[in-house]
Write an enzyme that holds these catalytic residues in place. Structure first.
Site, mmCIF file in Angstrom:
data_model
loop_
_atom_site.group_PDB
_atom_site.id
_atom_site.type_symbol
_atom_site.label_atom_id
_atom_site.label_comp_id
_atom_site.label_asym_id
_atom_site.label_seq_id
_atom_site.Cartn_x
_atom_site.Cartn_y
_atom_site.Cartn_z
ATOM 1 N N SER A 71 30.061 39.025 49.560
ATOM 2 C CA SER A 71 29.255 39.959 50.348
ATOM 3 C C SER A 71 27.769 39.625 50.278
ATOM 4 C CB SER A 71 29.461 41.385 49.856
ATOM 5 O OG SER A 71 30.811 41.741 49.925
HETATM 6 N N1 SAH Z 1 33.610 41.493 45.905
HETATM 7 C C1 SAH Z 1 33.901 40.123 46.253
HETATM 8 C C2 SAH Z 1 34.127 39.947 47.728
HETATM 9 C C3 SAH Z 1 35.475 40.210 48.034
HETATM 10 S S1 SAH Z 1 36.061 39.735 49.619
HETATM 11 C C4 SAH Z 1 32.810 39.211 45.764
HETATM 12 O O1 SAH Z 1 31.792 39.686 45.244
HETATM 13 O O2 SAH Z 1 32.996 38.014 45.873
HETATM 14 C C5 SAH Z 1 37.509 40.738 49.600
HETATM 15 C C6 SAH Z 1 38.557 40.311 48.633
HETATM 16 O O3 SAH Z 1 39.626 41.256 48.717
HETATM 17 C C7 SAH Z 1 39.180 38.957 48.969
HETATM 18 O O4 SAH Z 1 39.114 38.124 47.857
HETATM 19 C C8 SAH Z 1 40.624 39.300 49.316
HETATM 20 O O5 SAH Z 1 41.549 38.311 48.950
HETATM 21 C C9 SAH Z 1 40.832 40.575 48.521
HETATM 22 N N2 SAH Z 1 41.941 41.422 48.973
HETATM 23 C C10 SAH Z 1 42.384 41.638 50.238
HETATM 24 N N3 SAH Z 1 43.432 42.494 50.236
HETATM 25 C C11 SAH Z 1 43.658 42.815 48.923
HETATM 26 C C12 SAH Z 1 44.603 43.668 48.273
HETATM 27 N N4 SAH Z 1 45.527 44.364 48.935
HETATM 28 N N5 SAH Z 1 44.526 43.754 46.925
HETATM 29 C C13 SAH Z 1 43.603 43.064 46.220
HETATM 30 N N6 SAH Z 1 42.697 42.258 46.793
HETATM 31 C C14 SAH Z 1 42.705 42.135 48.129
#
Ligand code: SAH
Length: 204
Positions: free
Chosen positions: A52
């Site tokens: 993000s």
């Molecule tokens: N906070 C993170 C950004 C995350 S992007 C950072 O600082 O890098 C969103 C993330 O959510 C991705 O890695 C994706 O794989 C994960 N995601 C999507 N659906 C999910 C689910 N049902 N359970 C856990 N993680 C999930």
């Protein structure tokens, strides 16, 4: 980054600004784009996911109103950048990621930074992590079509859940407060997150 992108735009909590000044964001990126780490935008990472924008990380962290004794659930570990910030500001962070590959790299970064108060697992975080509930705070870092009741149920009384809610394009960053008698929903800024995929999220 901290002055121009965060402090000037209303992220005022000195603890959050200090932590975001300290954490090496470049360590959370694929090496080919590490030089872009402090740009004012989200960046692509492995497996089609994103890290993000710093400002959005600041907004979500500020909305959580973290205290040092808090137990926090994070859904969407991703690179582990947000996780590292939470780990500095709270007591324990439980973080769930759908892709094992992302979870493993995030865990090695968190170990490298000496953050021993994070417990990670691979799985569908839309169901939360009931074994460690209730949580003081829950943060979801991917977009869900609606507020996820299972997560609200895993909040302690007085707890806060911060998540992007809406369709595939734009969502509203939303804070949900759980009280004994009622649940209060406070929508705030428009955001664009990758999709939360799973039972309580999008189908694919
Ligand atoms: N906070 C993170 C950004 C995350 S992007 C950072 O600082 O890098 C969103 C993330 O959510 C991705 O890695 C994706 O794989 C994960 N995601 C999507 N659906 C999910 C689910 N049902 N359970 C856990 N993680 C999930």
């Amino acid at each position: 980054m901290v002055e121009a992108q965060l402090a000037e735009r209303g992220i005022q909590d000195p603890c959050i600004l200090d932590v975001m000044r300290k954490i090496p964001r470049e360590r959370f990126l694929p090496s080919a784009i590490a030089h872009q780490a402090y740009q004012d935008r989200a960046l692509p990472v492995e497996l089609g996911q994103t890290i993000s924008q710093p400002y959005i990380v600041g907004c979500m962290t500020q909305a959580l109103q973290l205290k040092p004794h808090h137990r926090v659930l994070e859904v969407g570990t991703g690179t582990g950048y947000q996780t590292a910030i939470l780990a500095h500001l709270a007591k324990t962070v439980y973080s769930v990621e759908r892709f094992d590959e992302l979870s493993q790299s995030a865990q090695s970064r968190l170990r490298f930074l000496g953050l021993g108060n994070v417990v990670c697992k691979t799985g569908d975080g839309t169901r939360g992590w009931p074994e460690h509930a209730p949580y003081d705070r829950i943060i979801v870092t991917a977009a869900a079509p609606r507020i996820i009741q299972d997560l609200v149920d895993q909040l302690d009384e007085g707890g806060l859940l911060v998540m992007p809610v809406g369709g595939e394009g734009t969502q509203r960053l939303t804070t949900i407060e759980r009280h004994a008698e009622k649940v209060v929903e406070r929508p705030s800024i428009a955001v664009r997150f990758v999709k939360l995929i799973g039972e309580g999220g999008f189908q694919n």
